[in-house]
Design an enzyme around this catalytic site. Structure first.
Site, short mmCIF file in Angstrom:
data_model
loop_
_atom_site.label_atom_id
_atom_site.label_comp_id
_atom_site.label_asym_id
_atom_site.label_seq_id
_atom_site.Cartn_x
_atom_site.Cartn_y
_atom_site.Cartn_z
N GLU A 142 0.85 -1.19 0.00
CA GLU A 142 0.00 0.00 0.00
C GLU A 142 0.89 1.24 0.00
O GLU A 142 1.85 1.32 0.76
CB GLU A 142 -0.90 0.02 1.24
CG GLU A 142 -1.72 1.31 1.37
CD GLU A 142 -2.66 1.30 2.57
OE1 GLU A 142 -3.05 0.20 3.02
OE2 GLU A 142 -2.98 2.39 3.09
N GLU A 147 -2.91 11.16 2.78
CA GLU A 147 -4.03 11.00 3.70
C GLU A 147 -4.11 12.27 4.54
O GLU A 147 -3.08 12.84 4.92
CB GLU A 147 -3.85 9.81 4.65
CG GLU A 147 -4.10 8.46 4.05
CD GLU A 147 -4.14 7.40 5.14
OE1 GLU A 147 -5.24 6.99 5.53
OE2 GLU A 147 -3.05 6.97 5.59
#
Length: 277
Positions: A142, A147
């Site tokens: 990932e 974010e």
């Protein structure tokens, strides 16, 4: 590409180094290109408050808009004896969208660039990220190009890479968490502007940037899976793109109901390959 009066980022791509091989400029109206994008459905991960659905993603004024909404209706997956957390919720109180390019637009190495304006209201958890296929998470790898969420009630922007270890579903993280004040102290109108998030990925490292500022650099020599991932390196295989706006859950914080509808606006997604290596 939309004409954006508030887009004030530098030119990042010297022509002699990078060649554009694919882009979605999100022109037109209606739904995003079905040849590239899939949609997640339902309550998916991290105990988040939103129900994902395709209806919350649309094209407008040269942008992809992911719109989170406050709604109320019964949860069609509700089970009084459900074992999954999403089944245990009798109602849907919020909706949003998560787009993925899995099986349609996957890439190995190169430059990924996304220009976006993110919501920073209470409870917002927008992201730009990639995942690998063919192996369970986190051994698939990932990469969180971006974010935004709160840590101890303080907003941060994160740039992360994760892979697997010797236990199922237990990631190894290389994570950089930058307080949001790092950006707003330089520009109090930061959240009102569009910004460019970038990943440069090659056989040796993953480098994550925000407006040309290096946020995190991860050597691929460190990203080898444990036994669950058969000691393979997930970042020597293709990854696909995810764009989503989550709410609340494990990291989003308390949701500000006065902020709805909440918009995450994406001007473009571009993939480049290096030339003249």
């Amino acid at each position: 590409m939309a004409v954006l009066a508030m887009l004030t980022v530098p030119q990042l791509l010297p022509a002699q180094e990078w060649k554009l091989i694919w882009s979605d400029e999100f022109n037109g109206t209606g739904r995003p290109d079905a040849a590239t994008w899939n949609y997640e459905e339902g309550f998916v991960r991290n105990h988040e408050a939103q129900w994902y659905q395709a209806d919350n993603a649309f094209l407008q004024d040269g942008l992809l808009v992911i719109e989170a909404r406050k709604e109320h209706r019964p949860n069609p997956t509700y089970r009084a004896d459900g074992r999954y957390w999403g089944q245990q919720r009798p109602d849907i109180d919020y909706t949003s969208a998560c787009l993925t390019s899995q099986g349609k637009r996957e890439f190995l190495y190169g430059r990924l660039e996304v220009c976006a304006r993110i919501p920073v209201d209470g409870g917002s958890w927008p992201a730009i990220w990639t995942l690998g296929s063919g192996m369970q998470w986190p051994s698939c790898g990932e990469i969180d190009v971006m974010e935004f969420y709160r840590i101890k009630d303080e907003p941060h922007i994160l740039a992360n890479v994760a892979w697997g270890n010797d236990r199922p579903f237990q990631p190894v993280w290389n994570s950089k968490k930058v307080p949001f004040t790092h950006f707003t102290n330089r520009d109090e109108r930061w959240a009102q502007r569009f910004h460019v998030w970038r990943m440069d990925w090659d056989e040796t490292s993953i480098r994550l940037y925000l407006d040309d500022e290096l946020m995190n650099e991860v050597p691929l020599s460190t990203t080898v899976n444990g036994s669950v991932g058969r000691h393979q390196n997930p970042f020597t295989r293709k990854q696909y793109i995810l764009l989503n706006l989550a709410l609340g859950g494990d990291c989003g914080g308390e949701i500000d109901d006065s902020a709805f509808p909440m918009r995450y606006e994406i001007d473009y997604v571009r993939i480049y390959e290096r030339v003249n290596k």
